[in-house]
Design a protein around this motif. Structure first.
Motif, PDB file in Angstrom:
ATOM      1  N   ARG A 118       0.714  -1.172   0.075  1.00  0.00           N
ATOM      2  CA  ARG A 118      -0.075   0.023  -0.004  1.00  0.00           C
ATOM      3  C   ARG A 118       0.754   1.286   0.212  1.00  0.00           C
ATOM      4  N   PHE A 119       0.563   2.075  -0.867  1.00  0.00           N
ATOM      5  CA  PHE A 119       1.274   3.477  -1.018  1.00  0.00           C
ATOM      6  C   PHE A 119       0.437   4.454  -0.154  1.00  0.00           C
ATOM      7  N   PRO A 120       1.407   5.509   0.363  1.00  0.00           N
ATOM      8  CA  PRO A 120       0.569   6.466   1.161  1.00  0.00           C
ATOM      9  C   PRO A 120      -0.474   7.098   0.545  1.00  0.00           C
ATOM     10  N   ASP A 121      -0.694   7.232  -0.738  1.00  0.00           N
ATOM     11  CA  ASP A 121      -2.000   7.903  -1.382  1.00  0.00           C
ATOM     12  C   ASP A 121      -3.066   6.798  -1.075  1.00  0.00           C
ATOM     13  N   GLY A 122      -2.930   5.683  -0.968  1.00  0.00           N
ATOM     14  CA  GLY A 122      -3.952   4.829  -0.736  1.00  0.00           C
ATOM     15  C   GLY A 122      -3.913   3.864  -1.717  1.00  0.00           C
ATOM     16  N   SER A 123      -3.210   3.797  -2.694  1.00  0.00           N
ATOM     17  CA  SER A 123      -3.285   3.074  -3.731  1.00  0.00           C
ATOM     18  C   SER A 123      -2.371   1.799  -3.352  1.00  0.00           C
ATOM     19  N   TRP A 124      -2.461   0.596  -4.257  1.00  0.00           N
ATOM     20  CA  TRP A 124      -2.020  -0.656  -3.958  1.00  0.00           C
ATOM     21  C   TRP A 124      -1.273  -1.097  -5.259  1.00  0.00           C
ATOM     22  N   VAL A 125      -0.071  -2.074  -4.815  1.00  0.00           N
ATOM     23  CA  VAL A 125       0.389  -2.744  -5.941  1.00  0.00           C
ATOM     24  C   VAL A 125      -0.523  -4.157  -5.731  1.00  0.00           C
ATOM     25  N   LEU A 126      -1.096  -4.383  -6.937  1.00  0.00           N
ATOM     26  CA  LEU A 126      -1.799  -5.693  -7.202  1.00  0.00           C
ATOM     27  C   LEU A 126      -1.133  -6.754  -8.206  1.00  0.00           C
ATOM     28  N   ALA A 127      -0.637  -7.742  -7.516  1.00  0.00           N
ATOM     29  CA  ALA A 127      -0.090  -8.946  -8.310  1.00  0.00           C
ATOM     30  C   ALA A 127      -0.954  -9.684  -9.024  1.00  0.00           C
ATOM     31  N   PHE A 128      -1.054  -9.875 -10.159  1.00  0.00           N
ATOM     32  CA  PHE A 128      -2.314 -10.795 -10.774  1.00  0.00           C
ATOM     33  C   PHE A 128      -1.645 -12.096 -10.854  1.00  0.00           C
ATOM     34  N   ALA A 129      -2.583 -13.534 -10.586  1.00  0.00           N
ATOM     35  CA  ALA A 129      -2.103 -14.787 -10.813  1.00  0.00           C
ATOM     36  C   ALA A 129      -2.048 -14.958 -12.472  1.00  0.00           C
ATOM     37  N   GLY A 130      -1.186 -15.995 -12.627  1.00  0.00           N
ATOM     38  CA  GLY A 130      -1.312 -16.668 -14.122  1.00  0.00           C
ATOM     39  C   GLY A 130      -0.051 -16.318 -14.736  1.00  0.00           C
ATOM     40  N   ASP A 131       0.036 -16.610 -15.935  1.00  0.00           N
ATOM     41  CA  ASP A 131       1.008 -16.340 -16.918  1.00  0.00           C
ATOM     42  C   ASP A 131       0.797 -15.348 -18.108  1.00  0.00           C
ATOM     43  N   GLU A 132      -0.548 -15.137 -18.232  1.00  0.00           N
ATOM     44  CA  GLU A 132      -0.932 -14.360 -19.334  1.00  0.00           C
ATOM     45  C   GLU A 132      -0.559 -12.719 -18.995  1.00  0.00           C
ATOM     46  N   PRO A 133      -0.316 -11.961 -19.988  1.00  0.00           N
ATOM     47  CA  PRO A 133      -0.274 -10.437 -19.677  1.00  0.00           C
ATOM     48  C   PRO A 133      -1.684 -10.026 -19.003  1.00  0.00           C
ATOM     49  N   VAL A 134      -1.452  -9.157 -18.131  1.00  0.00           N
ATOM     50  CA  VAL A 134      -2.675  -8.446 -17.209  1.00  0.00           C
ATOM     51  C   VAL A 134      -3.659  -8.028 -18.230  1.00  0.00           C
ATOM     52  N   GLU A 135      -3.273  -7.327 -19.610  1.00  0.00           N
ATOM     53  CA  GLU A 135      -4.167  -6.901 -20.468  1.00  0.00           C
ATOM     54  C   GLU A 135      -5.256  -7.968 -21.003  1.00  0.00           C
ATOM     55  N   VAL A 136      -4.647  -9.213 -21.115  1.00  0.00           N
ATOM     56  CA  VAL A 136      -5.335 -10.254 -21.634  1.00  0.00           C
ATOM     57  C   VAL A 136      -6.469 -10.666 -20.590  1.00  0.00           C
ATOM     58  N   LEU A 137      -5.948 -10.649 -19.072  1.00  0.00           N
ATOM     59  CA  LEU A 137      -6.855 -11.047 -18.212  1.00  0.00           C
ATOM     60  C   LEU A 137      -7.969  -9.885 -18.138  1.00  0.00           C
ATOM     61  N   LEU A 138      -7.709  -8.616 -18.144  1.00  0.00           N
ATOM     62  CA  LEU A 138      -8.726  -7.691 -18.194  1.00  0.00           C
ATOM     63  C   LEU A 138      -9.857  -7.661 -19.220  1.00  0.00           C
ATOM     64  N   GLU A 139      -9.554  -8.533 -20.545  1.00  0.00           N
ATOM     65  CA  GLU A 139     -10.563  -8.555 -21.377  1.00  0.00           C
ATOM     66  C   GLU A 139     -11.661  -9.643 -20.984  1.00  0.00           C
ATOM     67  N   HIS A 140     -11.580 -10.273 -20.030  1.00  0.00           N
ATOM     68  CA  HIS A 140     -12.228 -11.351 -19.316  1.00  0.00           C
ATOM     69  C   HIS A 140     -13.048 -10.705 -18.328  1.00  0.00           C
ATOM     70  N   ALA A 141     -12.384  -9.750 -17.349  1.00  0.00           N
ATOM     71  CA  ALA A 141     -13.148  -9.299 -16.419  1.00  0.00           C
ATOM     72  C   ALA A 141     -13.381  -7.749 -16.085  1.00  0.00           C
ATOM     73  N   GLY A 142     -12.605  -6.853 -17.062  1.00  0.00           N
ATOM     74  CA  GLY A 142     -12.650  -5.643 -16.821  1.00  0.00           C
ATOM     75  C   GLY A 142     -13.585  -4.829 -17.420  1.00  0.00           C
ATOM     76  N   ARG A 143     -13.884  -3.611 -17.044  1.00  0.00           N
ATOM     77  CA  ARG A 143     -14.817  -2.535 -17.789  1.00  0.00           C
ATOM     78  C   ARG A 143     -14.014  -1.279 -18.007  1.00  0.00           C
ATOM     79  N   MET A 144     -14.541  -0.817 -19.328  1.00  0.00           N
ATOM     80  CA  MET A 144     -13.680   0.538 -19.644  1.00  0.00           C
ATOM     81  C   MET A 144     -13.783   1.628 -18.618  1.00  0.00           C
ATOM     82  N   PRO A 145     -12.788   2.289 -18.198  1.00  0.00           N
ATOM     83  CA  PRO A 145     -12.689   3.008 -17.044  1.00  0.00           C
ATOM     84  C   PRO A 145     -13.019   4.521 -17.607  1.00  0.00           C
ATOM     85  N   LEU A 146     -14.619   4.716 -17.590  1.00  0.00           N
ATOM     86  CA  LEU A 146     -14.955   5.814 -17.693  1.00  0.00           C
ATOM     87  C   LEU A 146     -14.540   6.971 -16.717  1.00  0.00           C
ATOM     88  N   PRO A 147     -14.466   8.146 -16.886  1.00  0.00           N
ATOM     89  CA  PRO A 147     -14.210   9.111 -15.754  1.00  0.00           C
ATOM     90  C   PRO A 147     -15.403   9.272 -15.029  1.00  0.00           C
TER      91      PRO A 147
END
Length: 342
Positions: A118-147
């Motif tokens: 955890r960083f002082p600004d409240g953000s976190w380092v997240l380490a993703f499980a698996g061997d695929e690039p995280v961008e590939v994983l996001l296609e399965h579970a992520g949403r577009m980050p609208l402002p």
């Protein structure tokens, strides 16, 4: 400078929730020199530039960087902010106080991550499980980050997967779109080429920090977020050649501008660049790399409104925004455009 000098009142109904259709049908407010103000449209751009000028686009591609998951019974939301390496990303986390180092978060779709630090600004380092690039994983579970000023008014939908991506999107890594380029279409690009206007691309992976409010009362006390960018040697050489032959370098978007300014030195020569930039441009800054900017309308008291005030003058931009509000221009990411030519 005092941050409240960059404040203004914006009616909520002027915040655009969808882009113009077609994209190049958006309006464009043109500021030329210290006095000239023109109400126009994005389709006027070829006639507002000169043969030999160059438009510089950001070719970053927005990834579906918003995740919803659980740590036990606790609901955890994460917006990936900045890539650390193949498996790890820095993320802004909703309900992050429920996390401890080593906790596992299940985001569904066979996507999981461990909260590492955890960083002082409240953000976190997240380490993703698996061997695929995280961008590939996001296609399965992520949403577009609208402002937040859009996502807070309506849910993200499939249309946003196309709407919140520019026609130049090529290199995965942004968690916010370089929205000035959302206005471009193949037809507009053809008209620009016919006019003799050149185009170049660079890469700046826009981070979620672009939406963070300035909490300091004085600009001197604001810590700017860092973003990764790259300009290759060939692109730098071509941009320098444009200026050597009397052409203007016009940044399309504040992301392109910030990277170009990070790559240039006092001699106004643009050099190859690769790495993080946290450049913070406020009035008094001496521009080195660009001669103009095409950009959308920005939030009050934001670092981006400070940037355009540095380019055109704070009083000039306050007057321009008052004019845009009176004329009912549409604001922010899906809104109308402006062309700023000092």
């Amino acid at each position: 400078m005092r941050v409240d000098l960059f404040d203004f009142e914006l009616p909520n109904e002027l915040i655009a929730l969808r882009p113009a259709v077609p994209r190049d049908a958006a309006r464009m407010l043109v500021l030329r020199g210290p006095h000239e103000t023109i109400d126009g449209g994005v389709r006027d751009l070829p006639d507002l530039l000169a043969p030999g000028d160059v438009l510089v686009f950001n070719d970053t591609r927005v990834i579906p960087a918003q995740l919803e998951g659980r740590r036990g019974d606790a609901r955890i939301g994460a917006t990936l902010h900045k890539r650390i390496d193949l498996r790890r990303w820095q993320a802004f986390v909703r309900n992050g106080k429920r996390l401890r180092e080593g906790d596992a978060i299940d985001f569904g779709g066979s996507v999981s991550a461990t909260a590492q630090k955890r960083f002082p600004d409240g953000s976190w380092v997240l380490a993703f499980a698996g061997d695929e690039p995280v961008e590939v994983l996001l296609e399965h579970a992520g949403r577009m980050p609208l402002p937040p000023y859009i996502a807070g008014k309506r849910p993200t939908d499939e249309r946003d997967r196309a709407d919140y991506q520019t026609m130049f999107a090529d290199k995965d890594g942004a968690v916010a779109a370089p929205t000035a380029a959302l206005h471009f279409t193949p037809e507009l690009m053809e008209d620009l080429a016919t006019r003799g206007i050149l185009t170049e691309t660079l890469t700046l992976h826009v981070g979620a920090g672009t939406f963070l409010p300035v909490k300091a009362e004085d600009t001197e006390d604001h810590a700017m977020h860092a973003e990764w960018g790259r300009i290759d040697a060939e692109t730098a050489d071509r941009l320098n050649a444009v200026r050597a032959h009397g052409g203007r370098v016009i940044a399309v978007g504040t992301t392109s501008l910030r990277l170009l300014e990070s790559a240039a030195e006092e001699d106004r020569i643009i050099r190859p660049f690769e790495g993080d930039t946290s450049i913070f441009i406020t009035p008094g800054y001496r521009f080195r790399a660009i001669d103009g900017l095409m950009t959308n309308f920005h939030l009050p008291k934001s670092t981006l409104f400070m940037l355009v005030s540095a380019l055109m003058g704070r009083e000039r931009m306050q007057a321009a925004y008052a004019h845009a509000i009176a004329e009912r221009y549409r604001f922010y990411s899906y809104g109308d455009s402006s062309l700023l030519l000092p």
